[in-house]
Design a protein around this motif. Structure first.
Motif, PDB file in Angstrom:
ATOM      1  N   LEU A 245       0.826  -1.205   0.000  1.00 55.20           N
ATOM      2  CA  LEU A 245       0.000   0.000   0.000  1.00 55.20           C
ATOM      3  C   LEU A 245       0.861   1.256   0.000  1.00 55.20           C
ATOM      4  O   LEU A 245       1.800   1.372   0.796  1.00 55.20           O
ATOM      5  CB  LEU A 245      -0.906   0.013   1.232  1.00 55.20           C
ATOM      6  CG  LEU A 245      -1.825  -1.202   1.380  1.00 55.20           C
ATOM      7  CD1 LEU A 245      -2.458  -1.223   2.764  1.00 55.20           C
ATOM      8  CD2 LEU A 245      -2.896  -1.190   0.302  1.00 55.20           C
ATOM      9  N   PRO A 246       0.553   2.218  -0.873  1.00 53.00           N
ATOM     10  CA  PRO A 246       1.364   3.437  -0.920  1.00 53.00           C
ATOM     11  C   PRO A 246       1.222   4.289   0.336  1.00 53.00           C
ATOM     12  O   PRO A 246       2.179   4.915   0.783  1.00 53.00           O
ATOM     13  CB  PRO A 246       0.831   4.166  -2.157  1.00 53.00           C
ATOM     14  CG  PRO A 246      -0.550   3.643  -2.354  1.00 53.00           C
ATOM     15  CD  PRO A 246      -0.516   2.226  -1.886  1.00 53.00           C
ATOM     16  N   TYR A 247       0.006   4.327   0.895  1.00 51.39           N
ATOM     17  CA  TYR A 247      -0.258   5.105   2.101  1.00 51.39           C
ATOM     18  C   TYR A 247      -0.912   4.191   3.146  1.00 51.39           C
ATOM     19  O   TYR A 247      -1.065   2.988   2.927  1.00 51.39           O
ATOM     20  CB  TYR A 247      -1.172   6.296   1.790  1.00 51.39           C
ATOM     21  CG  TYR A 247      -0.573   7.316   0.842  1.00 51.39           C
ATOM     22  CD1 TYR A 247       0.260   8.329   1.307  1.00 51.39           C
ATOM     23  CD2 TYR A 247      -0.860   7.273  -0.528  1.00 51.39           C
ATOM     24  CE1 TYR A 247       0.804   9.270   0.439  1.00 51.39           C
ATOM     25  CE2 TYR A 247      -0.326   8.213  -1.399  1.00 51.39           C
ATOM     26  CZ  TYR A 247       0.511   9.205  -0.908  1.00 51.39           C
ATOM     27  OH  TYR A 247       1.035  10.130  -1.777  1.00 51.39           O
ATOM     28  N   THR A 248      -1.318   4.786   4.257  1.00 51.26           N
ATOM     29  CA  THR A 248      -1.882   4.002   5.357  1.00 51.26           C
ATOM     30  C   THR A 248      -3.403   4.086   5.433  1.00 51.26           C
ATOM     31  O   THR A 248      -3.996   3.663   6.419  1.00 51.26           O
ATOM     32  CB  THR A 248      -1.288   4.476   6.697  1.00 51.26           C
ATOM     33  OG1 THR A 248      -1.561   5.870   6.867  1.00 51.26           O
ATOM     34  CG2 THR A 248       0.209   4.228   6.740  1.00 51.26           C
ATOM     35  N   THR A 249      -4.037   4.643   4.407  1.00 53.48           N
ATOM     36  CA  THR A 249      -5.492   4.789   4.438  1.00 53.48           C
ATOM     37  C   THR A 249      -6.106   4.322   3.118  1.00 53.48           C
ATOM     38  O   THR A 249      -5.406   4.084   2.137  1.00 53.48           O
ATOM     39  CB  THR A 249      -5.889   6.259   4.675  1.00 53.48           C
ATOM     40  OG1 THR A 249      -5.306   7.081   3.647  1.00 53.48           O
ATOM     41  CG2 THR A 249      -5.409   6.745   6.033  1.00 53.48           C
ATOM     42  N   HIS A 250      -7.433   4.212   3.138  1.00 52.28           N
ATOM     43  CA  HIS A 250      -8.241   3.958   1.940  1.00 52.28           C
ATOM     44  C   HIS A 250      -7.878   2.639   1.262  1.00 52.28           C
ATOM     45  O   HIS A 250      -7.463   2.600   0.114  1.00 52.28           O
ATOM     46  CB  HIS A 250      -8.099   5.089   0.911  1.00 52.28           C
ATOM     47  CG  HIS A 250      -8.454   6.428   1.425  1.00 52.28           C
ATOM     48  ND1 HIS A 250      -8.326   7.569   0.669  1.00 52.28           N
ATOM     49  CD2 HIS A 250      -8.937   6.834   2.623  1.00 52.28           C
ATOM     50  CE1 HIS A 250      -8.705   8.619   1.382  1.00 52.28           C
ATOM     51  NE2 HIS A 250      -9.078   8.179   2.577  1.00 52.28           N
ATOM     52  N   HIS A 251      -8.051   1.527   1.970  1.00 53.04           N
ATOM     53  CA  HIS A 251      -7.832   0.238   1.323  1.00 53.04           C
ATOM     54  C   HIS A 251      -9.004  -0.710   1.542  1.00 53.04           C
ATOM     55  O   HIS A 251      -8.838  -1.929   1.482  1.00 53.04           O
ATOM     56  CB  HIS A 251      -6.517  -0.395   1.777  1.00 53.04           C
ATOM     57  CG  HIS A 251      -6.286  -0.353   3.260  1.00 53.04           C
ATOM     58  ND1 HIS A 251      -5.561   0.650   3.862  1.00 53.04           N
ATOM     59  CD2 HIS A 251      -6.701  -1.157   4.245  1.00 53.04           C
ATOM     60  CE1 HIS A 251      -5.523   0.438   5.163  1.00 53.04           C
ATOM     61  NE2 HIS A 251      -6.213  -0.643   5.415  1.00 53.04           N
ATOM     62  N   GLY A 252     -10.195  -0.151   1.746  1.00 56.00           N
ATOM     63  CA  GLY A 252     -11.423  -0.955   1.769  1.00 56.00           C
ATOM     64  C   GLY A 252     -11.271  -2.238   2.568  1.00 56.00           C
ATOM     65  O   GLY A 252     -11.183  -2.234   3.783  1.00 56.00           O
ATOM     66  N   GLY A 253     -11.229  -3.363   1.849  1.00 61.42           N
ATOM     67  CA  GLY A 253     -10.950  -4.636   2.500  1.00 61.42           C
ATOM     68  C   GLY A 253     -12.085  -5.622   2.559  1.00 61.42           C
ATOM     69  O   GLY A 253     -11.899  -6.752   3.009  1.00 61.42           O
ATOM     70  N   LEU A 254     -13.284  -5.243   2.095  1.00 64.07           N
ATOM     71  CA  LEU A 254     -14.426  -6.156   2.193  1.00 64.07           C
ATOM     72  C   LEU A 254     -14.314  -7.289   1.185  1.00 64.07           C
ATOM     73  O   LEU A 254     -13.947  -7.095   0.030  1.00 64.07           O
ATOM     74  CB  LEU A 254     -15.723  -5.387   1.954  1.00 64.07           C
ATOM     75  CG  LEU A 254     -17.015  -6.214   2.028  1.00 64.07           C
ATOM     76  CD1 LEU A 254     -17.255  -6.737   3.441  1.00 64.07           C
ATOM     77  CD2 LEU A 254     -18.211  -5.408   1.553  1.00 64.07           C
ATOM     78  N   LEU A 255     -14.668  -8.501   1.627  1.00 63.86           N
ATOM     79  CA  LEU A 255     -14.768  -9.683   0.771  1.00 63.86           C
ATOM     80  C   LEU A 255     -16.219 -10.127   0.697  1.00 63.86           C
ATOM     81  O   LEU A 255     -16.915 -10.188   1.714  1.00 63.86           O
ATOM     82  CB  LEU A 255     -13.931 -10.835   1.333  1.00 63.86           C
ATOM     83  CG  LEU A 255     -12.417 -10.652   1.408  1.00 63.86           C
ATOM     84  CD1 LEU A 255     -11.800 -11.836   2.154  1.00 63.86           C
ATOM     85  CD2 LEU A 255     -11.808 -10.534   0.020  1.00 63.86           C
ATOM     86  N   LEU A 256     -16.690 -10.445  -0.505  1.00 60.16           N
ATOM     87  CA  LEU A 256     -18.039 -10.981  -0.701  1.00 60.16           C
ATOM     88  C   LEU A 256     -17.995 -12.015  -1.813  1.00 60.16           C
ATOM     89  O   LEU A 256     -17.289 -11.830  -2.813  1.00 60.16           O
ATOM     90  CB  LEU A 256     -19.023  -9.886  -1.118  1.00 60.16           C
ATOM     91  CG  LEU A 256     -19.429  -8.818  -0.108  1.00 60.16           C
ATOM     92  CD1 LEU A 256     -20.283  -7.753  -0.802  1.00 60.16           C
ATOM     93  CD2 LEU A 256     -20.179  -9.417   1.066  1.00 60.16           C
ATOM     94  N   PHE A 257     -18.756 -13.080  -1.667  1.00 60.35           N
ATOM     95  CA  PHE A 257     -18.964 -13.999  -2.782  1.00 60.35           C
ATOM     96  C   PHE A 257     -20.235 -13.595  -3.516  1.00 60.35           C
ATOM     97  O   PHE A 257     -21.272 -13.339  -2.891  1.00 60.35           O
ATOM     98  CB  PHE A 257     -19.075 -15.447  -2.296  1.00 60.35           C
ATOM     99  CG  PHE A 257     -17.749 -16.111  -2.098  1.00 60.35           C
ATOM    100  CD1 PHE A 257     -17.067 -16.667  -3.171  1.00 60.35           C
ATOM    101  CD2 PHE A 257     -17.173 -16.164  -0.841  1.00 60.35           C
ATOM    102  CE1 PHE A 257     -15.834 -17.267  -2.996  1.00 60.35           C
ATOM    103  CE2 PHE A 257     -15.940 -16.765  -0.648  1.00 60.35           C
ATOM    104  CZ  PHE A 257     -15.261 -17.321  -1.736  1.00 60.35           C
TER     105      PHE A 257
END
Length: 701
Positions: free
Chosen positions: A365-377
């Motif tokens: 990650l370039p920064y420490t914020t804004h990386h969502g992360g949700l997983l859904l099928f």
């Protein structure tokens, strides 16, 4: 011949009626184009629709080749051919490319009562020979397996020779308007059912848990259990309260289903972000966890490629960090784990195997914020969706969200059932052990990553599929400085960031990655927004928290309404499509209260509203009841009468709650190795509430 054909088509037509959903989609299952310009042939669809100038030209050439002698019939044929350009073309043509013509409006009582559009088409064209006719019996649909025509209709036959009667023609090609579905009437999509949107009197919550969590996922075995995920790295298997039992959710902190706290980083916007269970979990025991790690503190974090690289026009030395963090020191990771073994079925398992089965994806990650992360099928396609933010930095300075060579600011769709070889990973430049679904929209475009399903997102938190209409995929996206937004996500859709912040043009203060022109963007605007500063003017910060469509039987007045909230907890909204399937949404701010039936609720000083703290996420159980997850605990949406709210709406008798399966009895002995000890495990405050409050105050900005 017509009778045989009609009997063969009836199962298909019934299927089309059952699956009709009326979502603005084109025949390729992608969202309509914006600003298509002035079309020459299908001019009524200029502006916004499903046809580009080249599509329009092809339809015009198809029409010219028919050389139709009768002007009235020619006008009808033109209307039918141009309906492919309608914003609702996918539903008009049966949801898939199954038909050569849209569903034509008619009357179930036939021509004696006026007939309708389908009978008008028949009357105008029945005696004509039409080369390449779209009404040819062999083209109207895909016949069920094993059926066949006794003879092939000839291109030299008239409609009356091919179909014999207007009744046969319109039963196969038309749709009775009384059915309450949608059909084509010659000029536009015809909504036959008008609805009005009357906001509910309020939402009634029952506090059913004390713990703060970021995810509640129903057990895939259909029982009255769920998995509760904590940002600090634990996943717990819990029993949900029965209706009317007034019992609360008990989280046994000493017995987590999985604990990865020793090798994740849990600080500010980092931690365990999501868990998703394979659609066949009850058979294979596979599940997937999204989390963050620091490769300076854990060798297992791996040498993940940096998302700021030459391929996307980004130089890591240009990344400006205010806290001394190195570019791509931290990673977003998707790992596969398993539950069950030779003697314990996955449904019986009370603990998962703590060892990672496979590293699905890992990106620096370039920064420490804004990386969502949700997983859904995906409920229909069974592929794994991963919501990824733009990577941080004010205004997405490197324009990652619009760069199709970058995975940042995107929704990714991955095939985790087909494991690629190392050679395939290298050749395709994959970010882990996954494959690419054949139907991904950018699979064969050299200037795009094949993993991308949708793009132009800042920080999607969170997303959900409508359990009753799974083709509706809602995603809330946290705004920069003006709007918070709700998006209806479609294949290949571009949701505008960073060129748009909500519906407003945006230009960041620093743009080493360049800007994206408005002209080719074709951005899809949100279905609902609220002003970023309208929630908390004193602190000047707000973050939207999605959200699910209510399909619970507990509150008929909420049924079909998409609920979402703001991080600050004092605001809950609901949006609904009016009329259903129109693509037109109305939004309403919803009053809410707490029943106090299970656990006592605290109240805001000087306000009748319960103090629900910060809202983190929403969840849904196997009975389709909704839960709101907050820093003050877990709140369940219950019958409005428990809070003295009135709801006079009745649900159709066809709407029933899914039947719950019995909870399987686990064996008396279950062996599971504890997770390995890590010397660098992060020390957390004794009060999770304090830690969580600090985290969420900084989370989205």
């Amino acid at each position: 011949m017509a009778a045989l054909l009609l009997s063969s088509l009836l199962p298909l037509l019934l299927l089309l009626l059952h699956t009709a959903s009326a979502l603005p989609l084109c025949l390729n299952q992608e969202a309509p184009l914006r600003d298509v310009g002035q079309l020459r042939f299908c001019s009524q669809y200029s502006g916004t629709g499903c046809c580009s100038a080249s599509d329009d030209s092809a339809i015009g050439s198809q029409f010219a080749a028919m050389n139709i002698s009768d002007a009235t019939c020619a006008n009808y044929i033109k209307q039918v051919l141009c309906s492919k350009c309608d914003s609702f073309a996918a539903d008009l043509f049966g949801g898939r490319r199954l038909r050569s013509v849209p569903l034509l409006c008619n009357s179930s009582t036939g021509p004696s009562s006026g007939g309708g559009y389908c009978f008008d088409v028949w009357d105008a064209c029945k005696n004509l020979t039409i080369p390449g006719s779209p009404f040819s019996p062999s083209l109207v649909g895909t016949l069920p397996p094993g059926s066949s025509l006794s003879e092939n209709s000839s291109a030299n036959e008239t409609l009356i020779e091919q179909w014999q009667s207007n009744t046969s023609f319109c039963e196969a090609l038309g749709l009775p308007q009384e059915v309450g579905q949608f059909c084509f009437d010659g000029s536009t999509y015809n909504f036959t059912v008008e609805q009005s949107d009357v906001p509910p009197a309020g939402v009634c919550f029952d506090k059913v848990g004390e713990d703060n969590s970021i995810g509640l996922v129903p057990h895939p075995d259909g029982s009255n259990r769920a998995f509760v995920a904590m940002q600090t790295g634990q996943i717990y298997l819990v029993l949900l309260p029965d209706e009317g039992s007034n019992t609360s959710i008990k989280v046994d902190k000493a017995a987590p289903f999985l604990d990865i706290s020793n090798f994740i980083i849990s600080d500010r916007e980092f931690g365990l972000m999501s868990v998703a269970f394979h659609p066949e979990f009850v058979k294979n025991g596979r599940f997937f966890v999204s989390y963050n790690c620091d490769k300076q503190k854990w060798a297992g974090c791996g040498g993940a490629r940096c998302t700021c690289n030459a391929d996307v026009g980004c130089d890591p030395s240009q990344v400006r960090s205010s806290d001394g963090t190195l570019p791509c020191q931290y990673s977003s990771v998707i790992s596969e784990f398993s539950a069950g073994n030779a003697t314990i079925s996955p449904s019986q398992a009370l603990k998962a195997n703590p060892n990672e089965v496979r590293r699905i994806l890992s990106m620096g990650l370039p920064y420490t914020t804004h990386h969502g992360g949700l997983l859904l099928f995906g409920p229909q396609d069974k592929y794994l969706y991963f919501m990824m933010g733009d990577g941080g930095g004010i205004g997405d300075p490197f324009n990652f969200a619009q760069n199709k060579k970058s995975l940042l600011g995107k929704i990714l769709r991955l095939d985790i059932d087909k494991t690629p070889t190392d050679q395939e990973v290298s050749t395709l430049g994959l970010w882990g052990k996954y494959s690419i679904p054949e139907t991904n929209p950018f699979l064969r475009q050299n200037d795009s990553r094949p993993e991308i399903w949708a793009l132009g997102l800042r920080n999607p938190w969170r997303c959900s599929f409508d359990s009753a209409k799974p083709e509706y995929f809602y995603c809330t996206d946290v705004g920069q400085s003006i709007y918070e937004e709700v998006n209806l996500v479609t294949k290949g859709g571009n949701y505008g960031w960073r060129t748009f912040d909500g519906v407003a043009n945006y230009s960041g203060p620093w743009s080493p990655g360049g800007n994206t022109s408005l002209n080719p963007l074709q951005a899809i605007f949100p279905v609902a927004t609220y002003l970023h500063d309208s929630v908390n003017k004193e602190q000047g910060s707000a973050s939207i928290i999605g959200g699910s469509v209510s399909r619970s039987l507990q509150d008929p007045c909420l049924y079909g309404r998409y609920l979402y909230a703001d991080l600050y907890g004092g605001n809950i909204w609901g949006i609904t499509e009016t009329p259903e399937g129109s693509g037109n949404y109305t939004s309403a701010s919803l009053n809410f209260s707490c029943s106090g039936s299970t656990l006592a609720c605290k109240y805001v000083s000087g306000s009748p509203l319960p103090d629900i703290g910060f809202v983190f996420a929403w969840g849904e159980d196997n009975s389709r009841n909704l839960y709101m997850l907050t820093s003050a605990g877990i709140f369940k949406v219950v019958n409005p009468t428990k809070c003295n709210f009135t709801c006079t709406k009745k649900l159709p008798s066809s709407v029933t709650a899914p039947a719950l399966t019995p909870i399987p009895t686990p064996p008396t002995v279950q062996v599971a190795a504890p997770p390995p000890s890590r010397a660098y495990a992060l020390a957390m405050p004794s009060s999770l509430l304090v830690a969580t409050l600090c985290f969420w105050m900084l989370f989205y900005r």
